[in-house]
Design a protein around this motif. Structure first.
Motif, PDB file in Angstrom:
ATOM      1  N   ARG A  12       0.838  -1.189   0.000  1.00 41.03           N
ATOM      2  CA  ARG A  12       0.000   0.000   0.000  1.00 41.03           C
ATOM      3  C   ARG A  12       0.878   1.246   0.000  1.00 41.03           C
ATOM      4  O   ARG A  12       1.729   1.422   0.866  1.00 41.03           O
ATOM      5  CB  ARG A  12      -0.897  -0.020   1.251  1.00 41.03           C
ATOM      6  CG  ARG A  12      -1.649   1.281   1.509  1.00 41.03           C
ATOM      7  CD  ARG A  12      -2.574   1.107   2.712  1.00 41.03           C
ATOM      8  NE  ARG A  12      -1.926   0.424   3.827  1.00 41.03           N
ATOM      9  CZ  ARG A  12      -1.123   1.031   4.695  1.00 41.03           C
ATOM     10  NH1 ARG A  12      -0.843   2.316   4.569  1.00 41.03           N
ATOM     11  NH2 ARG A  12      -0.589   0.342   5.696  1.00 41.03           N
ATOM     12  N   HIS A  13       0.669   2.133  -0.981  1.00 45.14           N
ATOM     13  CA  HIS A  13       1.461   3.360  -1.060  1.00 45.14           C
ATOM     14  C   HIS A  13       0.799   4.478  -0.257  1.00 45.14           C
ATOM     15  O   HIS A  13      -0.425   4.573  -0.174  1.00 45.14           O
ATOM     16  CB  HIS A  13       1.622   3.802  -2.520  1.00 45.14           C
ATOM     17  CG  HIS A  13       2.462   2.858  -3.332  1.00 45.14           C
ATOM     18  ND1 HIS A  13       3.829   2.820  -3.239  1.00 45.14           N
ATOM     19  CD2 HIS A  13       2.115   1.908  -4.236  1.00 45.14           C
ATOM     20  CE1 HIS A  13       4.303   1.895  -4.058  1.00 45.14           C
ATOM     21  NE2 HIS A  13       3.284   1.327  -4.673  1.00 45.14           N
ATOM     22  N   GLN A  14       1.639   5.345   0.300  1.00 46.91           N
ATOM     23  CA  GLN A  14       1.133   6.448   1.110  1.00 46.91           C
ATOM     24  C   GLN A  14       1.017   7.726   0.288  1.00 46.91           C
ATOM     25  O   GLN A  14       1.647   7.868  -0.762  1.00 46.91           O
ATOM     26  CB  GLN A  14       2.062   6.666   2.311  1.00 46.91           C
ATOM     27  CG  GLN A  14       2.201   5.431   3.189  1.00 46.91           C
ATOM     28  CD  GLN A  14       2.833   5.746   4.523  1.00 46.91           C
ATOM     29  OE1 GLN A  14       2.386   6.626   5.247  1.00 46.91           O
ATOM     30  NE2 GLN A  14       3.886   5.025   4.862  1.00 46.91           N
ATOM     31  N   ASP A  15       0.226   8.678   0.817  1.00 46.05           N
ATOM     32  CA  ASP A  15       0.036   9.926   0.081  1.00 46.05           C
ATOM     33  C   ASP A  15       1.228  10.858   0.287  1.00 46.05           C
ATOM     34  O   ASP A  15       2.136  10.590   1.075  1.00 46.05           O
ATOM     35  CB  ASP A  15      -1.273  10.614   0.484  1.00 46.05           C
ATOM     36  CG  ASP A  15      -1.324  10.987   1.969  1.00 46.05           C
ATOM     37  OD1 ASP A  15      -0.251  11.288   2.550  1.00 46.05           O
ATOM     38  OD2 ASP A  15      -2.421  11.003   2.540  1.00 46.05           O
ATOM     39  N   GLY A  16       1.218  11.964  -0.443  1.00 44.21           N
ATOM     40  CA  GLY A  16       2.345  12.883  -0.440  1.00 44.21           C
ATOM     41  C   GLY A  16       2.659  13.470   0.917  1.00 44.21           C
ATOM     42  O   GLY A  16       3.837  13.635   1.276  1.00 44.21           O
ATOM     43  N   GLN A  17       1.632  13.791   1.691  1.00 42.25           N
ATOM     44  CA  GLN A  17       1.889  14.370   3.011  1.00 42.25           C
ATOM     45  C   GLN A  17       2.550  13.358   3.937  1.00 42.25           C
ATOM     46  O   GLN A  17       3.462  13.695   4.705  1.00 42.25           O
ATOM     47  CB  GLN A  17       0.584  14.883   3.614  1.00 42.25           C
ATOM     48  CG  GLN A  17       0.056  16.134   2.920  1.00 42.25           C
ATOM     49  CD  GLN A  17      -1.107  16.743   3.667  1.00 42.25           C
ATOM     50  OE1 GLN A  17      -1.857  16.046   4.349  1.00 42.25           O
ATOM     51  NE2 GLN A  17      -1.275  18.047   3.537  1.00 42.25           N
TER      52      GLN A  17
END
Length: 314
Positions: A245-250
């Protein structure tokens, strides 16, 4: 790339296929080593059960390579603990370990505390959000610790696809960690996945290392292990492809800040700054290094240039 690092890449970078399971079992019996697998988990009910089940089936029931699987729950609000236990893991809540020291949020905190509730001579850390998991991730990185007595820590290396594009995952690695390592600790420039969460080490090493409590744990551990045991005691193994699972930019920004702060603390020791960056591409013979120079030169203010001063005077 430093000559020392080039030599290390040749001597300490392997593939999971280099050590079949029967060889690992022979080495395990010969050395009498025990192996613990630790999964730090926070709200991973969708993936943690399958990971535990695969490790149990492949590496405990089919062959007894792994002696225990421990899931350390760091405060999940879903059914992570129940799913992990049902799949056959021993589940321990972070707050139950060393209760006299108040816990703080962070992955490194969980890994540090896990040393108190595991018993293996070799401790293998596996992230709990992996998809399409293969037990090669465990056997691959445990292997050199069983067969090579002078190796103390092994990182997994792999492709990290992002949105269907091969090799585009690991954004914090490419934008933060790799430049830091290349410029300040160039001996570590050969690691394909320096921030990867899949690595194994001897307990005798882990118990001597400080653990950054948050996302700086992987970079901090590599740097500290380098100083404690030297480059040749570190290694990496190609285990294929890692999907998660990839995380968002923040979230990536917060991760980068923690990693940068971890590096800052270690830079107080005063190390070489090297303006070069080594990246990796998969070729016919595995991962191949590509080294590029980093632009560090700056032009002075134009007002300091004689020709410009002359033009202004005119």
């Amino acid at each position: 790339m430093l000559k020392e690092t080039e030599r290390w890449l040749s001597n300490r970078s392997w593939s999971v296929t280099d050590r079949p399971l029967h060889r690992l079992m022979s080495a395990k019996r010969a050395t009498g080593s025990s192996v613990s697998v630790v999964l730090p988990a926070l709200n991973e009910e969708e993936t943690v059960g399958e990971i535990v089940a695969i490790i149990r089936h492949d590496l405990m029931q089919q062959v007894p390579l792994v002696d225990e699987i421990v899931v350390v729950d760091s405060g999940s609000t879903d059914h992570t603990s129940q799913v992990a236990a049902a799949a056959g893991a021993r589940v321990v809540h972070r707050d139950e370990i060393l209760p006299r020291i108040p816990t703080v949020p962070g992955k490194g905190e969980v890994l540090w505390r896990s040393l108190l509730v595991t018993s293996g001579d070799i401790v293998c850390f596996i992230d709990a959000d992996l998809k399409e998991f293969s037990s090669d991730f465990v056997s691959g990185i445990v292997g050199p610790l069983l067969t090579e007595p002078d190796v103390d820590l092994v990182k997994a290396m792999y492709d990290r696809p992002l949105g269907g594009a091969a090799g585009q995952g690991g954004r914090v690695t490419e934008l933060m960690a790799r430049p830091l390592l290349n410029m300040h600790w160039p001996q570590l420039a050969g690691f394909v996945q320096p921030l990867g969460g899949e690595y194994a080490a001897r307990r005798s090493l882990l118990e001597q290392l400080p653990f950054p409590v948050g996302y700086g744990i992987e970079l901090g551990m590599l740097v500290d292990a380098l100083h404690l045991v030297g480059l040749d005691a570190l290694a990496q193994v190609d285990v294929g492809v890692r999907k998660h699972r990839h995380q968002d930019g923040q979230a990536l920004g917060r991760m980068s800040a923690a990693i940068y702060r971890t590096a800052q603390l270690r830079l107080a020791r005063g190390h070489l700054i090297r303006p070069a960056l080594t990246q990796f591409e998969r070729g016919g013979d595995g991962f191949e290094p590509r080294t590029y120079s980093v632009d560090t030169e700056e032009r002075p203010p134009m007002v300091e240039i004689a020709e410009y001063q002359k033009r202004r005077a005119a």
